[in-house]
Write an enzyme that holds these catalytic residues in place. Sequence first.
Site, PDB file in Angstrom:
ATOM      1  N   GLU A  89       3.586   0.429  -4.904  1.00  0.00           N
ATOM      2  CA  GLU A  89       2.938   1.461  -5.701  1.00  0.00           C
ATOM      3  C   GLU A  89       3.904   2.388  -6.435  1.00  0.00           C
ATOM      4  O   GLU A  89       3.482   3.112  -7.333  1.00  0.00           O
ATOM      5  CB  GLU A  89       1.975   2.262  -4.819  1.00  0.00           C
ATOM      6  CG  GLU A  89       0.889   1.361  -4.224  1.00  0.00           C
ATOM      7  CD  GLU A  89      -0.276   2.141  -3.673  1.00  0.00           C
ATOM      8  OE1 GLU A  89      -0.370   3.352  -3.932  1.00  0.00           O
ATOM      9  OE2 GLU A  89      -1.104   1.536  -2.973  1.00  0.00           O
ATOM     10  N   TYR A  90       5.171   2.375  -6.060  1.00  0.00           N
ATOM     11  CA  TYR A  90       6.109   3.258  -6.777  1.00  0.00           C
ATOM     12  C   TYR A  90       7.496   2.631  -6.863  1.00  0.00           C
ATOM     13  O   TYR A  90       8.489   3.206  -6.407  1.00  0.00           O
ATOM     14  CB  TYR A  90       6.183   4.648  -6.131  1.00  0.00           C
ATOM     15  CG  TYR A  90       6.058   4.661  -4.616  1.00  0.00           C
ATOM     16  CD1 TYR A  90       7.181   4.573  -3.797  1.00  0.00           C
ATOM     17  CD2 TYR A  90       4.818   4.781  -4.014  1.00  0.00           C
ATOM     18  CE1 TYR A  90       7.077   4.598  -2.421  1.00  0.00           C
ATOM     19  CE2 TYR A  90       4.694   4.808  -2.630  1.00  0.00           C
ATOM     20  CZ  TYR A  90       5.828   4.711  -1.842  1.00  0.00           C
ATOM     21  OH  TYR A  90       5.713   4.740  -0.472  1.00  0.00           O
ATOM     22  N   GLY A 116       0.833  -1.197   0.000  1.00  0.00           N
ATOM     23  CA  GLY A 116       0.000   0.000   0.000  1.00  0.00           C
ATOM     24  C   GLY A 116       0.866   1.245   0.000  1.00  0.00           C
ATOM     25  O   GLY A 116       2.093   1.186   0.103  1.00  0.00           O
ATOM     26  N   MET A 147      -4.415   0.929 -10.638  1.00  0.00           N
ATOM     27  CA  MET A 147      -5.070   1.895  -9.757  1.00  0.00           C
ATOM     28  C   MET A 147      -5.452   3.175 -10.511  1.00  0.00           C
ATOM     29  O   MET A 147      -4.843   4.234 -10.363  1.00  0.00           O
ATOM     30  CB  MET A 147      -4.170   2.188  -8.562  1.00  0.00           C
ATOM     31  CG  MET A 147      -3.979   0.953  -7.688  1.00  0.00           C
ATOM     32  SD  MET A 147      -2.947   1.235  -6.238  1.00  0.00           S
ATOM     33  CE  MET A 147      -1.345   1.441  -7.003  1.00  0.00           C
ATOM     34  N   THR A 148      -6.499   3.049 -11.304  1.00  0.00           N
ATOM     35  CA  THR A 148      -6.956   4.129 -12.184  1.00  0.00           C
ATOM     36  C   THR A 148      -7.842   5.110 -11.423  1.00  0.00           C
ATOM     37  O   THR A 148      -9.003   5.331 -11.767  1.00  0.00           O
ATOM     38  CB  THR A 148      -7.682   3.542 -13.400  1.00  0.00           C
ATOM     39  OG1 THR A 148      -8.625   2.554 -12.954  1.00  0.00           O
ATOM     40  CG2 THR A 148      -6.703   2.880 -14.349  1.00  0.00           C
ATOM     41  N   TYR A 149      -7.295   5.666 -10.372  1.00  0.00           N
ATOM     42  CA  TYR A 149      -7.965   6.681  -9.560  1.00  0.00           C
ATOM     43  C   TYR A 149      -6.888   7.477  -8.841  1.00  0.00           C
ATOM     44  O   TYR A 149      -5.691   7.181  -8.980  1.00  0.00           O
ATOM     45  CB  TYR A 149      -8.960   6.050  -8.574  1.00  0.00           C
ATOM     46  CG  TYR A 149      -8.458   4.803  -7.878  1.00  0.00           C
ATOM     47  CD1 TYR A 149      -7.513   4.878  -6.860  1.00  0.00           C
ATOM     48  CD2 TYR A 149      -8.918   3.547  -8.247  1.00  0.00           C
ATOM     49  CE1 TYR A 149      -7.055   3.745  -6.222  1.00  0.00           C
ATOM     50  CE2 TYR A 149      -8.459   2.402  -7.619  1.00  0.00           C
ATOM     51  CZ  TYR A 149      -7.534   2.502  -6.602  1.00  0.00           C
ATOM     52  OH  TYR A 149      -7.063   1.376  -5.978  1.00  0.00           O
ATOM     53  N   ASP A 150      -7.287   8.497  -8.095  1.00  0.00           N
ATOM     54  CA  ASP A 150      -6.334   9.371  -7.388  1.00  0.00           C
ATOM     55  C   ASP A 150      -5.419  10.139  -8.327  1.00  0.00           C
ATOM     56  O   ASP A 150      -4.326  10.564  -7.945  1.00  0.00           O
ATOM     57  CB  ASP A 150      -5.466   8.576  -6.397  1.00  0.00           C
ATOM     58  CG  ASP A 150      -6.235   8.090  -5.191  1.00  0.00           C
ATOM     59  OD1 ASP A 150      -7.336   8.628  -4.950  1.00  0.00           O
ATOM     60  OD2 ASP A 150      -5.762   7.184  -4.508  1.00  0.00           O
TER      61      ASP A 150
END
Length: 607
Positions: free
Chosen positions: A381-382, A339, A447-450
Amino acid sequence: MRFRHRVAAGIATLVLPFAGLVGLANPAQAATSATATYVKTQDWGSGFEGKWTVKNTGTTSLSSWTVEWDFPAGTSVTSAWDADVTSSGTHWTAKNKSWNGTLAPGASVSFGFNGAGSGSPANCKLNGGSCDGGSTNPGDNPPSAPGTPSASDVTNTSVKLSWSAATDDKGVKNYDVLRDGAKVATVTATSYTDTGLTAGTDYSYTVQARDTADQLGPVGGARAVRTTGGTTEPPTGDKVKLGYFTEWGVYGRNYHVKNLVTSGTASKITHINYAFGNVKNGQCTVDDTYAAYDKAYTADQSVSGQADTWDQPLRGNFNQLRQLKAKYPHIKVLYSFGGWTYSGGFGQAAQNAAAFARSCKQVVEDPRWADVFDGIDIDWEYPNACGLTCDNSGPAAFRTLMQALRAEFGQNYLVTAAITADGSNGGKIDAADYGGAAQYLDWYNVMTYDYFGAFNAQGPTAPHSPLTSYPGIPQAGFNSADAIAKLKAKGVPSKKLLLGIGFYGRGWTGVTQSAPGGTATGAAPGTYEAGIEDYKVLKNSCPATGTIAGTAYAHCGSNWWSYDTPATINSKMAWAKSQGLGGAFYWEFSGDTANGELASAVDAGLK
């Protein structure tokens, strides 16, 4: 998933060394009138759970009891229940509570504790005399737990089980084989073939040893088995419908596994990602142990309708997920690690990917909950990019980590990853080898949001989950279509891509312009975090006034929000099907309405 909030809880009785508080009982009550027997009910390597049972074997009532024992150096009690436990050095003393000290002839009482280390008690005394433990012979302890069974030769109707032997000070007599908690056989060997099963059905197997004095030891770890064939397997080509369940949601949000049942969502999903396990010192670890496996549920809170007991081997979210899977056998559960907050730990993990993978499997296959999880999800995530922290592990590190996980978990587990949706040129998708890693994964949660939000306090206002680009979009490549296209171009098969949906909105305040592109003065107020609000709140507090790039937006007073609605989700699901995607996922269940409005839209849109 930009927003991550974890509530830590440690609701347990901390036992601190404190000598001299507990005196010995009256000698008249000592020795031959009672026995004390110890059992190690659980063992997870670095710690264990123990249980003492005091039994009145005399002919008169016992008014109090005190159990004493010694632990070797390095072994200690960390928490206890149903007794007051104190220590002086390595000597430990447990005294009855005010309500459980009286024992009639033949009656017994148990108290338990969690321990650190691996030692066993010695020099036991009960009310100043010998404990005389065991049901027949003094000093005869129950057997240990057998090993977690392995499964082989699985067919439509049978499975062969094998396990490592239990140990006992007097000798093991035989083993009880339990299927879904009920005994199906008693055998003397360390293997058994269970027959007469139903095709395409999930079963859970455990084994329990019996010694020559007919004492039963603790139940070993559970092994989940699914028989082959049957009609319950999803047909080929069915879409994945996955939701994230947050570990910390059981606190302030008061969202529990049972909510998936009462909302109707459980029948409309195929998979659950349990979020999040932590990544520390290059290893997977459980984050909030209380919420995960210790929190006790009352009957009205639990999926099964039965209350947890103090001495059951597993409680908390994990046990509730086990109950959910029993009720909805089609659901698969993955343990998600990382996360936004914990992604910083993956760089170190990638330096020894094989060791990291082994640590993850040990957590996922912990004997206490081995039947709960069907796979692992990695939310790095990165990789080789900057997020909450910056990572410089290199473009190949992500692929190396996924390769190690697949090698460790094999083909019988799901291995997935939640990844960035930054489709810009030279952006985060370009920073790691997602194309090369895809061969090791069942799918990517993209994660196609934020994309946009009040982390840019002055705006411009923009939808945080645009499906496509549009004139005036603040950043090229920040939309679902561009991200999916870039991943496909890197060689990721369409069926291994899931489209992400946010069950929340992002918003600004100080906005005068209704259309996107307006300026702002800061983040709009939110229930848990400024600039973020659940869909279940926004649908009433700030109803949608328009759509842009496939996502709804709303202007109410000075606040401007963007979020998905059932209508926009339906359009996004149609787009996902047109692209041949493997399905969709969403963050996260608790943002939905009490009747699962958004989850229903995802389900209907993918049919």
